[in-house]
Each structure stands twice: as C-alpha cells, then as structure tokens.
Design a protein around this motif. Structure first.
Motif, PDB file in Angstrom:
ATOM      1  N   GLU A  16       0.839  -1.200   0.000  1.00 12.34           N
ATOM      2  CA  GLU A  16       0.000   0.000   0.000  1.00 12.34           C
ATOM      3  C   GLU A  16       0.872   1.248   0.000  1.00 12.34           C
ATOM      4  OE1 GLU A  16      -3.908  -1.914   2.213  1.00 12.34           O
ATOM      5  OE2 GLU A  16      -2.565  -0.593   3.345  1.00 12.34           O
ATOM      6  N   GLN A  17       1.952   1.171   0.797  1.00 13.61           N
ATOM      7  CA  GLN A  17       2.845   2.317   0.879  1.00 13.61           C
ATOM      8  C   GLN A  17       3.535   2.595  -0.465  1.00 13.61           C
ATOM      9  OE1 GLN A  17       4.748   1.698   4.558  1.00 13.61           O
ATOM     10  NE2 GLN A  17       3.778   3.590   5.170  1.00 13.61           N
ATOM     11  N   LEU A  18       3.997   1.535  -1.100  1.00 17.10           N
ATOM     12  CA  LEU A  18       4.656   1.694  -2.403  1.00 17.10           C
ATOM     13  C   LEU A  18       3.676   2.215  -3.446  1.00 17.10           C
ATOM     14  CD1 LEU A  18       6.909  -1.492  -2.501  1.00 17.10           C
ATOM     15  CD2 LEU A  18       7.665   0.888  -2.350  1.00 17.10           C
ATOM     16  N   ASN A  19       2.481   1.663  -3.422  1.00 14.31           N
ATOM     17  CA  ASN A  19       1.454   2.068  -4.374  1.00 14.31           C
ATOM     18  C   ASN A  19       1.078   3.540  -4.201  1.00 14.31           C
ATOM     19  OD1 ASN A  19      -0.172   1.530  -6.499  1.00 14.31           O
ATOM     20  ND2 ASN A  19      -1.465   0.032  -5.460  1.00 14.31           N
ATOM     21  N   LYS A  20       1.055   3.974  -2.962  1.00 12.93           N
ATOM     22  CA  LYS A  20       0.723   5.355  -2.643  1.00 12.93           C
ATOM     23  C   LYS A  20       1.781   6.300  -3.238  1.00 12.93           C
ATOM     24  CE  LYS A  20      -0.570   7.981   1.497  1.00 12.93           C
ATOM     25  NZ  LYS A  20       0.524   8.472   2.346  1.00 12.93           N
ATOM     26  N   LEU A  21       3.031   5.937  -3.076  1.00 10.28           N
ATOM     27  CA  LEU A  21       4.122   6.751  -3.625  1.00 10.28           C
ATOM     28  C   LEU A  21       4.020   6.838  -5.129  1.00 10.28           C
ATOM     29  CD1 LEU A  21       6.976   5.202  -1.604  1.00 10.28           C
ATOM     30  CD2 LEU A  21       6.372   7.610  -1.641  1.00 10.28           C
ATOM     31  N   HIS A  22       3.732   5.679  -5.710  1.00  8.23           N
ATOM     32  CA  HIS A  22       3.602   5.605  -7.156  1.00  8.23           C
ATOM     33  C   HIS A  22       2.469   6.519  -7.620  1.00  8.23           C
ATOM     34  CE1 HIS A  22       2.125   3.881 -10.862  1.00  8.23           C
ATOM     35  NE2 HIS A  22       1.089   3.398 -10.236  1.00  8.23           N
ATOM     36  N   LYS A  23       1.348   6.472  -6.928  1.00 13.77           N
ATOM     37  CA  LYS A  23       0.192   7.267  -7.340  1.00 13.77           C
ATOM     38  C   LYS A  23       0.369   8.751  -7.054  1.00 13.77           C
ATOM     39  CE  LYS A  23      -3.452   4.132  -8.093  1.00 13.77           C
ATOM     40  NZ  LYS A  23      -3.759   2.956  -7.250  1.00 13.77           N
ATOM     41  N   GLU A  24       0.883   9.080  -5.842  1.00 14.71           N
ATOM     42  CA  GLU A  24       0.929  10.491  -5.434  1.00 14.71           C
ATOM     43  C   GLU A  24       2.128  11.240  -5.989  1.00 14.71           C
ATOM     44  OE1 GLU A  24       0.563  10.541  -1.187  1.00 14.71           O
ATOM     45  OE2 GLU A  24      -1.503   9.794  -1.268  1.00 14.71           O
ATOM     46  N   LYS A  25       3.232  10.543  -6.161  1.00 15.97           N
ATOM     47  CA  LYS A  25       4.449  11.242  -6.600  1.00 15.97           C
ATOM     48  C   LYS A  25       4.863  10.864  -8.008  1.00 15.97           C
ATOM     49  CE  LYS A  25       6.671  12.529  -2.445  1.00 15.97           C
ATOM     50  NZ  LYS A  25       8.006  12.654  -1.867  1.00 15.97           N
ATOM     51  N   ASN A  26       4.026  10.071  -8.667  1.00 19.06           N
ATOM     52  CA  ASN A  26       4.326   9.647 -10.028  1.00 19.06           C
ATOM     53  C   ASN A  26       5.677   8.932 -10.145  1.00 19.06           C
ATOM     54  OD1 ASN A  26       3.344   9.435 -12.663  1.00 19.06           O
ATOM     55  ND2 ASN A  26       4.709  11.069 -13.352  1.00 19.06           N
ATOM     56  N   VAL A  27       6.051   8.224  -9.076  1.00 20.00           N
ATOM     57  CA  VAL A  27       7.280   7.437  -9.104  1.00 20.00           C
ATOM     58  C   VAL A  27       7.053   6.205  -9.971  1.00 20.00           C
ATOM     59  CG1 VAL A  27       8.889   6.089  -7.679  1.00 20.00           C
ATOM     60  CG2 VAL A  27       7.901   8.190  -6.781  1.00 20.00           C
ATOM     61  N   THR A  28       8.005   5.905 -10.817  1.00 20.45           N
ATOM     62  CA  THR A  28       7.960   4.660 -11.596  1.00 20.45           C
ATOM     63  C   THR A  28       8.372   3.521 -10.676  1.00 20.45           C
ATOM     64  OG1 THR A  28       8.619   5.917 -13.543  1.00 20.45           O
ATOM     65  CG2 THR A  28       8.831   3.514 -13.676  1.00 20.45           C
ATOM     66  N   LEU A  29       7.519   2.504 -10.610  1.00 18.69           N
ATOM     67  CA  LEU A  29       7.733   1.446  -9.620  1.00 18.69           C
ATOM     68  C   LEU A  29       7.902   0.107 -10.340  1.00 18.69           C
ATOM     69  CD1 LEU A  29       7.636   0.537  -6.638  1.00 18.69           C
ATOM     70  CD2 LEU A  29       5.142   0.609  -6.779  1.00 18.69           C
ATOM     71  N   ILE A  30       9.012  -0.558 -10.083  1.00 15.65           N
ATOM     72  CA  ILE A  30       9.276  -1.849 -10.728  1.00 15.65           C
ATOM     73  C   ILE A  30       9.557  -2.875  -9.644  1.00 15.65           C
ATOM     74  CG2 ILE A  30      10.708  -3.090 -12.394  1.00 15.65           C
ATOM     75  CD1 ILE A  30      11.156  -0.427 -13.771  1.00 15.65           C
TER      76      ILE A  30
END
Ligand code: ADP
Ligand code: ADP
Length: 230
Positions: A180-194
């Motif tokens: 959830e934490q990683l997903n939140k960062l991805h959504k809120e900060k537009n971080v590319t997550l792999i």
C-alpha cells in the motif's frame, strides 16, 4: 514519455555459459507500475540489476531516465540521483540508528547535516516510524525494517524505485501494508515502480505484468484499466 528503453539486452555469466538475459526489449512509461514475474533463475534479478546500473550488459542498449547505461559513464551519479533500491534482505546497517541509515544516501548530495536530519525524520513519518528513529534496525520487526528500507530508498526523491521481492519474507498483513505504501508513492508522486516478485497477489496490483523465462520476456499483460476500476 518513456523513462526506460531497453533494446536487445544480453548478459551472460561464467564466460558465456549462462545466458541470464537473452535479448530483452522493454519500454516503460514514466510513472508506470510494472511487476516482473517468472521462475527462479529466469533473469529477473539480473534485469533489475541492469536497470539500476548495478551490473553492466554485454550487448544491447539500455536508457533509463535520460542516462545511457550502456555507455558506462556517470553511473554513480545515476544511481544516487535517480534510483531507490529496495531488496528483500533490506541491507540496513545494523549498528547505527534507523535515522542514520536513512541519511546514508543523502551523503551523495549537497544537503547539510541539519537538512539530512530533517529529511530523514520526514521520511520516517511517511512510513509511520517516526517514534523509532533512534532505534537500531536489529530492534525492529521485519516489516518495520522493510519500511525503513523504503524510507531510505526515497531519500533522494528517486524517479524510479526498483524492488526485488520487497515482501518476500513478510507475513501477508505486513506485506499488504508495504505494498500500500509503495502504491501510494507511485500514485501520489508519479514514481515509476518496478517490482520483482514470485507472488501473483503482488504482481497483479501493477499496471503491467511482465513475465520472464530463460532470459526473455515471454508475456506482458496490461492491467491498468482493470485496476483503475477497482
Ligand atoms: P532471486 O531471489 O531473485 O531468485 P537469486 O537468489 O537468484 O535471486 O540471486 C540473488 C543475487 O545473487 C543476485 O544479485 C544474483 O546476481 C546473484 N546470483 C544469482 N545466481 C548466482 C550464481 N550462480 N553465482 C553468483 N551469483 C549469483
Ligand atoms: P532470477 O532473479 O529470475 O531468479 P537471476 O537473474 O538471479 O534470476 O539469474 C539468472 C541466471 O543467471 C541464473 O542461471 C543465475 O544462476 C545466473 N546468475 C545470476 N547472477 C549471476 C552471477 N553473478 N554469476 C553467475 N551466474 C549468475
């Protein structure tokens, strides 16, 4: 805009006897959440290591966040400015505090001691561990340690987070929180997550699931519409 462009990437070990990557073509958009699945030994970690410039390919081209990693130049700068790494065995330094662990990547930047300290506290707050700042990692639970690893990965505001089995050793409740934490960062900060994972429940959260077999991508499925509707 693509933040990652890989063409015909090859990597062998043991004088060419082991072909870990056997012609990978891959494009990933800025802000995309991609999971990489596949059996043990298929090349997932090798691919992730290439993306973070922890290892260098034999052939092909790999461009990540405007750095040409095949040129083998400015790789230290690339790693500290662009990439946040999260590994299964979180590699925290055991005999210094949680706060100091998070400050380590910031020594690569121009921040002052005070600024590093403030930033580390802010990051601990994001992962819900502000009250544990002075503790040594050995005093924390597995889930807490993984949250420290996430905070450390975020220290320099990376464009890309690379995570190798980030929930591998955690119970399902804790891994849900981490995701959830990683997903939140991805959504809120537009971080590319792999994320490399064995766990289909983790993989299916991504916009796209990439399946690797024998050093090749054999399937790529788009979930973005599906997940947006949940
Ligand atoms: P995973 O949990 O993704 O399967 P591995 O346990 O295969 O990861 O690999 C962990 C690390 O060990 C990786 O960084 C990889 O490069 C390295 N590694 C994997 N296989 C070998 C090997 N045969 N010899 C040396 N290093 C290896
Ligand atoms: P996965 O992460 O999917 O388990 P890896 O990328 O770790 O796969 O490994 C792909 C292949 O390359 C495996 O056969 C592994 O043993 C081999 N390999 C990985 N890293 C090394 C290394 N540093 N030295 C030798 N062989 C390696």
């Amino acid at each position: 805009k693509n933040i990652i462009e890989i063409e015909n990437l090859e990597k062998s070990y043991e004088n060419g006897h082991i072909k870990a990557l056997n012609g990978i073509d891959l494009k990933i958009k800025e802000g995309e959440f991609v999971s990489i699945i596949g059996p043990s030994g298929s090349g997932k970690s090798t691919l992730l290591n290439m993306l973070g410039a922890l290892d260098i390919a034999d052939n092909g081209s790999i461009k990540v966040a405007d750095y040409d990693l095949s040129k083998n130049k400015k790789l230290d700068e690339f790693r500290s400015k662009k990439i946040g790494f999260i590994f299964q065995l979180h590699n925290l330094i055991p005999n210094i505090s949680v706060l100091e662990n998070i400050e380590i990547p910031m020594f690569e930047t121009k921040l002052s001691g005070k600024e590093r300290n403030n930033r580390a506290i802010e990051l601990l707050d994001i992962v819900g561990l502000k009250d544990k700042s002075k503790k040594k990692p050995t005093k924390l639970s597995g889930g807490e340690r993984q949250r420290v690893a996430i905070a450390r990965a975020l220290a320099n505001d990376p464009s890309i987070i690379l995570a190798d089995e980030p929930t591998g050793s955690l119970d399902s409740r804790t891994s849900k929180k981490i995701l959830e934490q990683l997903n939140k960062l991805h959504k809120e900060k537009n971080v590319t997550l792999i994320i490399v994972t064995h766990d289909m429940n983790v993989a299916k959260l991504a916009d796209r699931v990439i399946e690797v077999l024998d050093g090749k991508i054999i399937e790529s499925s788009d979930n973005s519409l599906l997940n947006d509707n949940i």
